[in-house]
Write an enzyme that holds these catalytic residues in place. Sequence first.
Site, PDB file in Angstrom:
ATOM      1  CG  HIS A  16      -0.276   0.108   2.544  1.00 24.15           C
ATOM      2  ND1 HIS A  16      -0.171  -0.953   3.421  1.00 24.15           N
ATOM      3  CD2 HIS A  16       0.323   1.152   3.150  1.00 24.15           C
ATOM      4  CE1 HIS A  16       0.469  -0.563   4.501  1.00 24.15           C
ATOM      5  NE2 HIS A  16       0.786   0.716   4.369  1.00 24.15           N
TER       6      HIS A  16
HETATM    7  P1  TYD Z   1      -2.007  -3.098   7.445  1.00 23.58           P
HETATM    8  O1  TYD Z   1      -1.542  -1.684   7.537  1.00 23.58           O
HETATM    9  O2  TYD Z   1      -2.847  -3.491   6.288  1.00 23.58           O
HETATM   10  O3  TYD Z   1      -0.744  -4.072   7.498  1.00 23.58           O
HETATM   11  P2  TYD Z   1       0.498  -4.116   6.519  1.00 23.58           P
HETATM   12  O4  TYD Z   1       1.654  -3.699   7.358  1.00 23.58           O
HETATM   13  O5  TYD Z   1       0.659  -5.486   6.031  1.00 23.58           O
HETATM   14  O6  TYD Z   1       0.247  -3.155   5.417  1.00 23.58           O
HETATM   15  O7  TYD Z   1      -2.750  -3.447   8.808  1.00 23.58           O
HETATM   16  C1  TYD Z   1      -3.271  -4.717   9.073  1.00 23.58           C
HETATM   17  C2  TYD Z   1      -4.526  -4.549   9.907  1.00 23.58           C
HETATM   18  O8  TYD Z   1      -4.244  -3.912  11.159  1.00 23.58           O
HETATM   19  C3  TYD Z   1      -5.588  -3.693   9.208  1.00 23.58           C
HETATM   20  O9  TYD Z   1      -6.837  -4.292   9.473  1.00 23.58           O
HETATM   21  C4  TYD Z   1      -5.499  -2.369   9.901  1.00 23.58           C
HETATM   22  C5  TYD Z   1      -4.995  -2.711  11.277  1.00 23.58           C
HETATM   23  N1  TYD Z   1      -4.128  -1.674  11.851  1.00 23.58           N
HETATM   24  C6  TYD Z   1      -4.567  -0.898  12.906  1.00 23.58           C
HETATM   25  O10 TYD Z   1      -5.703  -1.048  13.397  1.00 23.58           O
HETATM   26  N2  TYD Z   1      -3.727   0.023  13.452  1.00 23.58           N
HETATM   27  C7  TYD Z   1      -2.485   0.226  12.975  1.00 23.58           C
HETATM   28  O11 TYD Z   1      -1.729   1.081  13.505  1.00 23.58           O
HETATM   29  C8  TYD Z   1      -2.036  -0.547  11.833  1.00 23.58           C
HETATM   30  C9  TYD Z   1      -0.669  -0.350  11.239  1.00 23.58           C
HETATM   31  C10 TYD Z   1      -2.891  -1.486  11.326  1.00 23.58           C
END
Ligand code: TYD
Length: 132
Positions: free
Chosen positions: A50
Amino acid sequence: MSLIKFIEFKNLGDERGNLVSFEENKNIPFDIKRVYCIYATKDNTVRGLHAHKTLKQVAIAINGCCKFILDNGLNREEAILDTPTKGLLIDSCLWREMHDFSDDCVLMVLASDIYDESDYIRDFQRFIEAVY
Ligand code: TYD
């Protein structure tokens, strides 16, 4: 200009062991509104995938190592995070992918804002359209 911008953190350790410190608007170039950690990552996992519209982050491998790909829509570059004394500055509007996590990797991320799903761009094609 390279997409990979490292911040070197001074090791304040002594004969007892190591110590690193992270301070907002000092060695971290923004207000730190949130800290999160990625750990116990399963083999062959790719995370990230992302970009953020406005969020800035600094990623630090507090333990173990992982690899980071950053892409601005034109160039794609890879960085290795393998020490708590090195932080990767991830500016807004950069696509990121993290992979090759060691079993013991603890990736700590300092973020300039609280979690906000509307700040994410999770589709690479939409990201390309947004940056051009
Ligand atoms: P995501 O940012 O998609 O993970 P990645 O590092 O793989 O991109 O986050 C995974 C899940 O956790 C998503 O449902 C959002 C949640 N999340 C939070 O609630 N708070 C946070 O600070 C972060 C980073 C993620």
